[in-house]
Design an enzyme around this catalytic site. Sequence first.
Site, PDB file in Angstrom:
ATOM      1  N   GLU A  30       7.999   4.549  11.065  1.00 29.84           N
ATOM      2  CA  GLU A  30       7.584   3.363  10.806  1.00 29.84           C
ATOM      3  C   GLU A  30       7.635   2.150  12.399  1.00 29.84           C
ATOM      4  O   GLU A  30       8.186   3.211  12.939  1.00 29.84           O
ATOM      5  CB  GLU A  30       8.332   2.555   9.639  1.00 29.84           C
ATOM      6  N   LYS A  91       5.208  -8.748  10.812  1.00 25.34           N
ATOM      7  CA  LYS A  91       5.784  -8.050   9.997  1.00 25.34           C
ATOM      8  C   LYS A  91       4.985  -7.426   8.786  1.00 25.34           C
ATOM      9  O   LYS A  91       4.830  -8.239   7.549  1.00 25.34           O
ATOM     10  CB  LYS A  91       7.097  -7.968   9.125  1.00 25.34           C
ATOM     11  N   ALA A 146       9.010  -4.481  -1.718  1.00 18.41           N
ATOM     12  CA  ALA A 146       7.717  -3.960  -1.815  1.00 18.41           C
ATOM     13  C   ALA A 146       8.070  -2.888  -1.517  1.00 18.41           C
ATOM     14  O   ALA A 146       6.849  -1.851  -2.381  1.00 18.41           O
ATOM     15  CB  ALA A 146       6.765  -4.668  -1.379  1.00 18.41           C
ATOM     16  N   ASP A 147       9.386  -2.304  -1.191  1.00 16.03           N
ATOM     17  CA  ASP A 147       9.002  -0.432  -0.534  1.00 16.03           C
ATOM     18  C   ASP A 147       8.976  -0.290  -1.685  1.00 16.03           C
ATOM     19  O   ASP A 147       9.092   0.993  -2.039  1.00 16.03           O
ATOM     20  CB  ASP A 147      10.476  -0.882  -0.064  1.00 16.03           C
ATOM     21  N   LYS A 164      21.169  -0.391   3.247  1.00 13.50           N
ATOM     22  CA  LYS A 164      22.144  -1.189   4.029  1.00 13.50           C
ATOM     23  C   LYS A 164      22.759  -1.614   2.154  1.00 13.50           C
ATOM     24  O   LYS A 164      22.206  -2.295   1.844  1.00 13.50           O
ATOM     25  CB  LYS A 164      21.855  -1.914   5.260  1.00 13.50           C
TER      26      LYS A 164
END
Length: 321
Positions: A30, A91, A146-147, A164
């Site tokens: 990414e 982004k 949204a991942d 995280k």
Amino acid sequence: MAANLAHTWLTLSPAVAAAKAAGRPLVALESTIIAHGMPYPENVRTAREVEALVRDLGAEPATIACIGGRIRIGLADDDLELLGSAVQVHKVSRRDLPAVLASGGLGATTVAGTMICAALAGIEVFVTGGIGGVHRGAPETFDISADLQELARTSVAVVCAGVKSILDIGLTLEYLETHGVPVLSCEQDNFAAFYTRDSGYRADFRLDDAADQARFIRTKWDLGLVGGVVLSTPVPQAAAMPGEEIETLTRQALAEATAQGITGKAVTPFLLARIKALTGGRSLATNIALVKHNAEVGARLALALAGSADSADSEHGAGQA
Ligand code: PSU
Ligand code: MN
């Protein structure tokens, strides 16, 4: 029809096109981690080193970004430099992809954005640092990356060092379970927590061996179970940070975000930047070490999956709902 048209937006680098033509394994990488996740010039250096690691293990790296109105699969050195040093880089998650492509802007893809592009390019494995998740306080803010929805619908295996602890790790795992996304762990039973090895939560299945991971993933896709798989692997012990310190700094960063009214897509970059500053940059070394480790795990998985591809209907892998 839409899927065919979507391919017209892709530009493969010569190296990626050659690897695809030869049936060699590919690993997607990414670009948000380059543009928004690390400072310049460490971001560009790390991106190059991660690509080299993947290549050394026998897979072809494909770093993904939106440049000049194209989805670029595989970047040249000066593209990496541009993404890492440009002041304004969008982004790009699922929502943002049409806007940045239609306007020809410069965009760094998130986990969700990269998964979409990897699937369009037929790439089954994607290596990142940490995925997005359910934010602490999400019951009030509704802030869920949204991942997670992308993992539910797009068939790409995502290798990460967990999530995280700026996020609610327990709720993130609940959400993935609800949406039928399997969470695999290698090297330990528990899901990893990015800067630290142990989140305190068990992963769904522990599979240390790349061949076993590949068999699991191939079986899911053979069954027509559309969607991704998370493969978590912990940061190497020597590079891990003390858990209590990270928790204290995370609470401080979260309080600052609330006080400053930070919302939406700005939340994650704000928290990442604050934690980096509050650790005096020490978290950056941890971040680099874990991404490199993830790249090794991902390259081995890509090799194993490529070996199992013959027995599979390729339409099931790397496809979208
Ligand atoms: N978590 C990290 N580092 C990152 C990100 C998340 O530890 O760089 C980035 C990834 O690109 C991820 C995105 O997909 O942030 C999630 O943003 P949001 O929470 O706005 O969906
Ligand atoms: Mn969010």
